[in-house]
Design a protein around this motif. Structure first.
Motif, short mmCIF file in Angstrom:
data_model
loop_
_atom_site.label_atom_id
_atom_site.label_comp_id
_atom_site.label_asym_id
_atom_site.label_seq_id
_atom_site.Cartn_x
_atom_site.Cartn_y
_atom_site.Cartn_z
N GLU A 146 0.90 -1.36 -0.11
CA GLU A 146 -0.16 0.04 -0.05
C GLU A 146 1.04 1.31 0.09
O GLU A 146 0.78 2.32 -0.74
CB GLU A 146 -0.85 0.07 1.26
N THR A 206 2.35 1.63 -3.35
CA THR A 206 1.58 2.09 -4.42
C THR A 206 1.48 3.56 -4.28
O THR A 206 1.24 3.98 -5.37
CB THR A 206 0.10 1.20 -4.45
N GLN A 219 1.95 6.67 -7.21
CA GLN A 219 0.86 7.16 -7.56
C GLN A 219 1.23 8.86 -7.33
O GLN A 219 1.03 9.63 -8.32
CB GLN A 219 -0.41 6.84 -6.96
N LEU A 230 3.90 0.35 -11.28
CA LEU A 230 2.68 0.78 -10.56
C LEU A 230 1.57 -0.12 -11.10
O LEU A 230 0.66 -0.73 -10.47
CB LEU A 230 2.48 2.12 -10.67
N ILE A 231 1.45 -0.50 -12.46
CA ILE A 231 0.50 -1.30 -13.04
C ILE A 231 0.71 -2.79 -12.61
O ILE A 231 -0.23 -3.35 -12.10
CB ILE A 231 0.91 -1.15 -14.61
N GLU A 266 -0.49 -2.87 -8.89
CA GLU A 266 -1.78 -2.61 -8.79
C GLU A 266 -2.80 -3.84 -9.25
O GLU A 266 -3.96 -4.17 -8.87
CB GLU A 266 -2.47 -1.34 -9.52
N GLU A 267 -2.03 -4.61 -10.26
CA GLU A 267 -2.68 -5.65 -10.55
C GLU A 267 -2.57 -6.94 -9.39
O GLU A 267 -3.59 -7.45 -9.32
CB GLU A 267 -2.01 -6.33 -11.90
N PRO A 307 -5.06 -5.23 -6.31
CA PRO A 307 -6.41 -4.22 -6.79
C PRO A 307 -6.83 -3.29 -5.80
O PRO A 307 -7.63 -2.35 -6.04
CB PRO A 307 -7.16 -5.24 -7.65
N ARG A 335 -5.70 0.30 -5.95
CA ARG A 335 -5.77 1.15 -7.00
C ARG A 335 -6.96 2.09 -6.98
O ARG A 335 -7.99 1.76 -6.40
CB ARG A 335 -6.23 0.24 -8.17
N THR A 336 -6.60 3.23 -6.96
CA THR A 336 -7.73 4.54 -6.68
C THR A 336 -8.25 5.04 -8.20
O THR A 336 -7.49 4.81 -9.09
CB THR A 336 -6.79 5.61 -6.22
N SER A 390 -5.61 7.06 -10.13
CA SER A 390 -4.20 6.51 -10.31
C SER A 390 -3.90 6.78 -11.58
O SER A 390 -4.88 6.76 -12.44
CB SER A 390 -4.45 4.84 -10.13
N THR A 399 -2.53 5.07 -13.70
CA THR A 399 -2.90 3.95 -14.58
C THR A 399 -4.00 3.79 -15.28
O THR A 399 -4.30 3.30 -16.21
CB THR A 399 -2.73 2.71 -13.79
#
Length: 667
Positions: free
Chosen positions: A7, A10, A14, A44-45, A48-49, A52, A55-56, A59, A61
């Motif tokens: 977290e 990430t 971001q 980052l991708i 987040e994968e 998930p 992921r905001t 983001s 992405t």
């Protein structure tokens, strides 16, 4: 990696990518190489994968796109996105200045801005996060294109303050992106876009967001809908505040104290315009003070405190190589000039309409002539005149044929018309063009069913009239060129959705002669069902406001035809809606009115309207007409000998109109 570490990492990525993106796409001052940005984005991708939950919605992405939308929802703007009145020369600008100073006093400052040639959009932020993006639409209602706007890298997904606001701007396609896109289309043997504005609009209305993401669009924000609520006093202050929040505004703006300074700014950009890496089609001039803007007010269509200066059309010389003929859906045969390709107002022009035979004779146009070409309104190419002094003697006269170039039927010129027309209802060109009109955006709006697909369907004899569109199968469509399973599925879904359209879209799509988009809406609002319209007499129709004898006769003739009756029956059987779904004419007028939801007080004696007449007209347009003035009053209409109500309105700072202003807004 544990959840806490994931977290934290990430969020760090971001934040860092937001900052790098702002530096690159807004400030045009990148602080890291592209390769480093791409590496961090990939990291980052992947994070987040794997996680998930972190992921905001804002983001970085989300800018990659990938979501496929079913359709665009309608969005009602909090306040209307008004269009601007136009100025075409220095006299128009001085007239604008005179009107402003009469209404707001002699002490006026203006802000001049480049008028970006793109698609007007509104962006709504809630607590600093991008929540909603919409097209301008008709000014009152637009389409929700949030997912596509998120792919524009210069739109901040998170502001530098946690504020809630709505901003307006112009999304556009830079010249380099436009050239790259058209080069790609040509390589794929696809029709290139006519200009960057069309390309930008088309990109933002893609249901597949990855397409919008690949188009490299940009944006300039030019206004804030609720600046006064944030204790901002002027338009220039609002733009500066938007800069601080992280929005991309155009830094070529200038504040001017006199109209002569405005004219100097305008004239400078007439010359410098080609040097920009994006298209502009004019200059917007706005009164800077928000208090003076409010004092000047708006008409039903445009603000009195702003005007758009339109650049004079650029004229160039090229050679007219040939004249082609095309047959439209109403049978009109139109000559088109085929030109030696030439660059005009930012795009390459190879064709220009010559309208009709009389115009060709009047301008003495010959094949092989050197001709002067411009774009009317910077949009539609037209031949201005020929240069007879440059003729070599090899030029050829042109005359219109006696027979239709598509079906060989005799061409006729109807009484009172200048156009030659093919009257054969089975003419292939008319049927094909009618199909294209039926599926167009302002008619049945069937996404994915463009001119090329219609041409394929017609060539393969899969459609002979509009009812056949609703009989198409996946197997038939998959057999066509460039039609994969995904595009076929999307197309069939779009066809199915179109069945629920309100009646006015179907009426307009049917292509009844003399019935345009506005008349179709009027007829649908008044008669409500297809059956009632089909049974209406000329007397019934002419009793409707805005429907004249010529249109009424055309409508009756249309529905008397046996083949039309069979077509309507087929469309009913296919499940198409035959009823009007929108608001009544009165409700529609009220909803679109400047008076909608406003509290208005009448005082004093009116000259042209009685008090009751004024009240009835205001209430029909959505106003609440009150008997006394209070802080909740929005407008006071003051006639002669207005007394205490006028005095109280002046004390409270309420907007005051005279009867002339009232009549202007009602009209």
């Amino acid at each position: 990696m544990d959840l806490h570490t994931a977290e934290t990492k990430t969020k760090e990525l971001q934040t860092l990518l937001h900052q790098y993106g702002y530096e690159y796409y807004v400030l045009d001052k990148p602080s890291v190489p592209d390769a480093e940005y791409d590496r961090l984005l990939r990291e980052l991708i992947e994070l987040e994968e794997q996680y998930p939950q972190f992921r905001t919605p804002d983001s970085p992405t989300v800018r990659v796109g990938g979501a496929v939308l079913d359709m665009f929802e309608k969005v009602r703007h909090k306040s209307p996105m008004l269009s601007l009145g136009n100025a075409f020369n220095e006299d128009d600008l001085r007239d604008f200045d005179r009107r402003v100073r009469q209404g707001a006093g002699e002490s006026v400052e203006y802000v001049c801005e480049l008028k970006i040639d793109g698609l007007a959009v509104s962006l709504t932020y809630e607590d600093g996060r991008f929540a909603l993006g919409a097209t301008r639409g008709d000014g009152t209602t637009g389409e929700d294109i949030t997912a596509n706007l998120r792919t524009i890298k210069s739109i901040p997904l998170r502001l530098r303050e946690n504020v809630s606001l709505e901003v307006r701007g112009e999304a556009f396609m830079p010249k380099r992106s436009f050239e790259n896109l058209n080069k790609l289309k040509e390589e794929r043997d696809e029709e290139p876009f006519a200009n960057p504005r069309n390309a930008a609009a088309g990109s933002l209305r893609q249901l597949d967001t990855s397409i919008a993401a690949s188009r490299n669009l940009d944006i300039f924000l030019y206004g804030m809908a609720d600046a006064a609520d944030l204790d901002i006093d002027s338009h220039s202050e609002a733009l500066d505040y938007m800069d601080r929040l992280g929005f991309k505004t155009n830094n070529e703006r200038r504040k001017c104290s006199t109209i002569e300074e405005v004219i100097d700014y305008v004239n400078g950009w007439v010359e410098r315009r080609p040097n920009l890496d994006y298209d502009i089609d004019g200059i917007v001039i706005k009164v800077d003070s928000l208090e003076q803007q409010e004092q000047l007010g708006t008409t039903a269509r445009s603000p009195r405190w702003a005007v758009a200066y339109k650049f004079p059309a650029e004229e160039v010389v090229t050679t007219l190589l040939d004249i082609e003929l095309s047959v439209g859906r109403t049978g009109v045969v139109t000559p088109t000039a085929i030109l030696e390709p030439v660059r005009v107002a930012g795009t390459t022009v190879q064709r220009a309409s010559l309208h009709n035979e009389d115009l060709i004779k009047e301008k003495d146009i010959k094949i092989g002539d050197k001709v002067v070409v411009k774009k009317a309104g910077d949009i539609i190419p037209e031949v201005v005149n020929v240069l007879p002094d440059q003729r070599t003697g090899n030029e050829q006269d042109f005359s219109m044929p006696d027979h239709c170039p598509e079906c060989e039927s005799d061409l006729v010129r109807l009484e009172g018309e200048v156009a030659l027309r093919c009257l054969n209802p089975k003419c292939p060109a008319q049927i094909r063009e009618g199909l294209i009109h039926f599926v167009s955006r302002n008619a049945m709006n069937i996404d994915g069913l463009g001119e090329k697909v219609i041409a394929q369907l017609f060539a393969h004899k899969l459609v002979k009239d509009v009812a056949d569109i609703y009989k198409l199968t996946a197997e038939e469509l998959l057999a066509l060129e460039r039609m994969g399973e995904k595009s076929v599925s999307n197309l069939l879904n779009a066809i199915e959705r179109s069945k629920d359209n309100s009646l006015e879209r179907l009426l307009f799509g049917l292509g009844i002669r003399h019935v345009g988009e506005k008349a179709a809406r009027t007829l649908a609002q008044e008669l409500e069902t297809m059956d009632r319209l089909a049974a209406a007499t000329e007397a019934d129709l002419t009793s409707i406001n805005e429907i004249g004898e010529k249109m009424a006769s055309s409508i009756v003739t249309f529905f008397e035809q046996e083949e039309v009756q069979e077509l309507i029956a087929e469309l009913k059987a296919a499940g198409l809606n035959m009823k009007y779904k929108g608001p009544s004419r009165a409700a529609a007028a009220a909803a679109d009115s400047i008076f909608a939801g406003k509290t208005v007080v009448l005082t004093g004696k009116m000259e042209k309207l009685s008090r009751n007449e004024a009240k009835e007209k205001l209430e029909a347009l959505g106003a609440n007409v009150a008997g006394s003035v209070s802080k909740k009053t929005d407008i006071v209409i003051a006639g002669e000998d207005a007394g205490s109500k006028l005095t109280k309105a002046q004390e409270l700072g309420i907007e005051i109109w005279d009867e002339e202003r009232l009549l202007e807004e009602i009209e």
